[in-house]
Design an enzyme around this catalytic site. Structure first.
Site, short mmCIF file in Angstrom:
data_model
loop_
_atom_site.label_atom_id
_atom_site.label_comp_id
_atom_site.label_asym_id
_atom_site.label_seq_id
_atom_site.Cartn_x
_atom_site.Cartn_y
_atom_site.Cartn_z
N SER A 151 0.82 -1.20 0.00
CA SER A 151 0.00 0.00 0.00
C SER A 151 0.86 1.27 0.00
O SER A 151 1.64 1.48 -0.93
CB SER A 151 -0.96 -0.04 1.20
OG SER A 151 -1.96 0.94 1.08
N GLU A 162 -8.88 -3.93 -5.88
CA GLU A 162 -8.10 -3.03 -5.02
C GLU A 162 -8.93 -1.96 -4.31
O GLU A 162 -8.75 -1.70 -3.13
CB GLU A 162 -7.01 -2.34 -5.84
CG GLU A 162 -5.84 -3.21 -6.21
CD GLU A 162 -4.86 -3.41 -5.06
OE1 GLU A 162 -5.16 -2.98 -3.94
OE2 GLU A 162 -3.80 -4.01 -5.30
#
Length: 569
Positions: free
Chosen positions: A258, A380
């Site tokens: 991330s 995502e």
């Protein structure tokens, strides 16, 4: 002499005595600027933990909102790392109070009824006694065998040194710390077949306003992207010192998920790749996340809003305030921003980040020498998709709120050509929520992987995590899986459901770190991306090759859609 000890007093005495004896037997490493003792040796895993090693001077007072400085010499005593430190944190209201209700309504096909008025929720404060602005510390976890092998040997033979992972945590650039994961499971997988294993380093970097404040004023009177400079100094520390722990500074792999992975993306393109080779040789990027922030006027507005919350008018005045005031203002500012956003993160500053990473990769302005293993999940952006996306106009609302400078022509292309309102699955979505999620996923996540794969001439190794619902971060528990350990989070959506898959992913990671080629005895090896844009889909039942879902016209469009201009210079 008669000694009368109660049971509790006797227990305290014995525990204290044991700790003193154990501490006295733990090794001390001379770092030059300080002496640092291992905090613990886990007898079960055989791992030394050198905790809370200072790698930078305290970023306080006049050093706030600037690039960090190296630590001062302090050899007055032996540092034990007994006091934990994490950087000031902030949590958006949407992620604390609204997101779970949105996901519940989405997965159960129920009506979403939570309030979107952020003023109706309390500002979430992260209460942790370890929080301090003086937080630039790192940890080194090293197998005892690796560490002991190099002690007393000068110089250390190159073949005795172990490969190293330097891990950058995620958390939207506003949350997270180096103690968030336990690397022992990953290290254990690296010790298969008689191997000595890898060394794991993780470091704190500044978050929120403390690490990512930017804009015209900060460019003149501070350092935009200060957190990227934190990470660079931490990597410099590794280059200079990791041999003292048995690590090879020429075999360093950076890894992140991330925001941590998004940071690595910016490291690869730092200074247009003109600063010489990176301080690492390989990179593992898992879901590289970054919302393009290229508008210096927008950056300046965010900076001015922060000053307003502090009730000051200059950055110099902000540097004179107490930590408590700065931390509270940061928490408030981050808490009230748009659904799915985190306020802060890397920005295009014209120097360290000279342009959008996608454009720099397209133009060849990056470090070409780094080997890449990169992956993303199949879904995502779902958790960052705003609840108004249930409506057919959700995509246009998203564009208007997130990207204020889009022309009417661009909006027309986005909502009618790239993501047309056709829900038959032809474009990858069968509902309004999936449509908006697809756009966010492309812009902020999976197109970043596409840019990397093609910039590195299709020689990267790439996987797509496909275990349903395959949302952002869901491969993270698999990467750090420990058999029999408590799950990283309580939410069942984010727990390992297939232990074999966890071992396979860990094998891919550790073999890549050790040999440069991801392989596993439990599954086929990862093949390079290649001219056909092939990735490995990691599912719960099988692992198969497929065409990269990010290899499409949309990512080609987004790579050059946004334009950075700097009118203040």
């Amino acid at each position: 002499m008669i000694i009368d000890l109660s049971i509790s007093a006797l227990t305290f005495f014995l525990v204290t005595y044991w700790h003193i004896c154990a501490a006295s037997s733990l090794p001390v490493v001379d770092l030059g600027y300080e002496l640092h003792q291992a905090f613990s040796l886990n007898e079960t895993t055989g791992l030394y933990n050198f905790s809370n090693i200072r790698y930078a001077a305290p970023p306080l007072g006049s050093l706030r909102f600037r690039a960090p400085l190296p630590p001062k010499v302090n050899r007055a005593g032996v540092q034990t790392g007994a006091v934990g430190r994490i950087c000031p944190q902030a949590t958006p209201i949407w992620s604390r109070y609204i997101m779970s209700q949105f996901l519940t309504s989405y997965f159960t096909n129920a009506t979403f009824s939570a309030s979107l008025d952020v003023s109706s929720y309390p500002v979430p404060l992260v209460q942790d006694p370890r929080i301090s602005e003086d937080c630039l510390f790192l940890d080194v976890v090293v197998p005892q065998k690796v560490f002991d092998r190099v002690q007393g040997r000068t110089p250390v033979p190159k073949e005795s040194l172990a490969p190293v992972i330097v891990y950058f945590y995620g958390g939207g650039y506003v949350l997270g710390d180096k103690s968030g994961v336990d690397p022992s499971g990953l290290i254990q997988r690296s010790q298969q077949q008689g191997k000595d294993g890898i060394i794991y380093v993780t470091l704190n970097y500044r978050l929120g306003a403390f690490g990512w404040l930017a804009g015209h004023t900060v460019s003149r009177k501070g350092t935009p992207n200060a957190a990227l400079h934190d990470q660079r100094l931490g990597l410099t520390w590794v280059t200079q010192n990791i041999h003292l722990f048995g690590g090879d500074a020429d075999r360093v792999t950076v890894m992140g998920v991330s925001a941590g992975s998004g940071s690595i993306l910016h490291r690869l393109t730092a200074y247009k790749g003109l600063q010489g080779p990176s301080l690492f040789q390989q990179a593992i990027l898992q879901s590289p996340a970054w919302e393009p922030n290229y508008d210096t006027d927008k950056q300046e507005w965010t900076f001015r809003q922060y000053l307003k919350l502090l009730n000051v008018s200059t950055i110099e005045e902000a540097r004179q305030l107490s930590s408590e005031k700065l931390i509270a203002a940061n928490a408030h500012q981050v808490s009230i921003f748009l659904y799915g956003t985190f306020t802060y993160g890397p920005v295009v500053d014209g120097v360290f980040v000279s342009d959008l990473p996608g454009k720099l990769l397209l133009g060849g302005e990056f470090d070409h020498s780094v080997k890449i293993l990169n992956g993303h999940t199949l879904n995502e952006a779902l958790m960052y998709t705003p609840p108004f996306s249930f409506q057919d106009g959700g995509l246009l609302v998203l564009m208007d709120e997130h990207f204020l400078d889009l022309s009417e022509e661009m909006k027309e292309t986005i909502v009618n050509v790239l993501y047309p309102p056709i829900l038959d699955g032809k474009y990858g979505y069968r509902g309004w929520v999936e449509r908006v999620s697809s756009a966010l996923s492309d812009i902020c996540f999976q197109c970043n992987s596409y840019y990397l794969n093609h910039a590195y001439r299709n020689s990267t190794y790439t996987y797509v995590f496909s275990i349903p619902p395959a949302m952002h971060w869901m491969d993270h528990p698999y990467s750090f899986y420990i058999k029999g350990a408590k799950p990283l989070v309580e939410n069942p959506l984010f727990q390992v459901t297939n232990e074999t898959v966890a071992f396979i992913l860990q094998d891919y990671i550790t073999s890549f770190v050790q040999t440069g080629r991801p392989a596993s005895s439990l599954a086929p090896p990862l093949e390079i991306y290649g001219p056909e844009s092939r990735v490995v889909s990691i599912g719960s039942e099988n692992i198969t090759r497929m065409r990269d879902p990010a290899c499409n016209a949309r990512c080609v469009y987004w790579q050059t859609a946004f334009t950075y201009s700097r009118d203040d210079l």
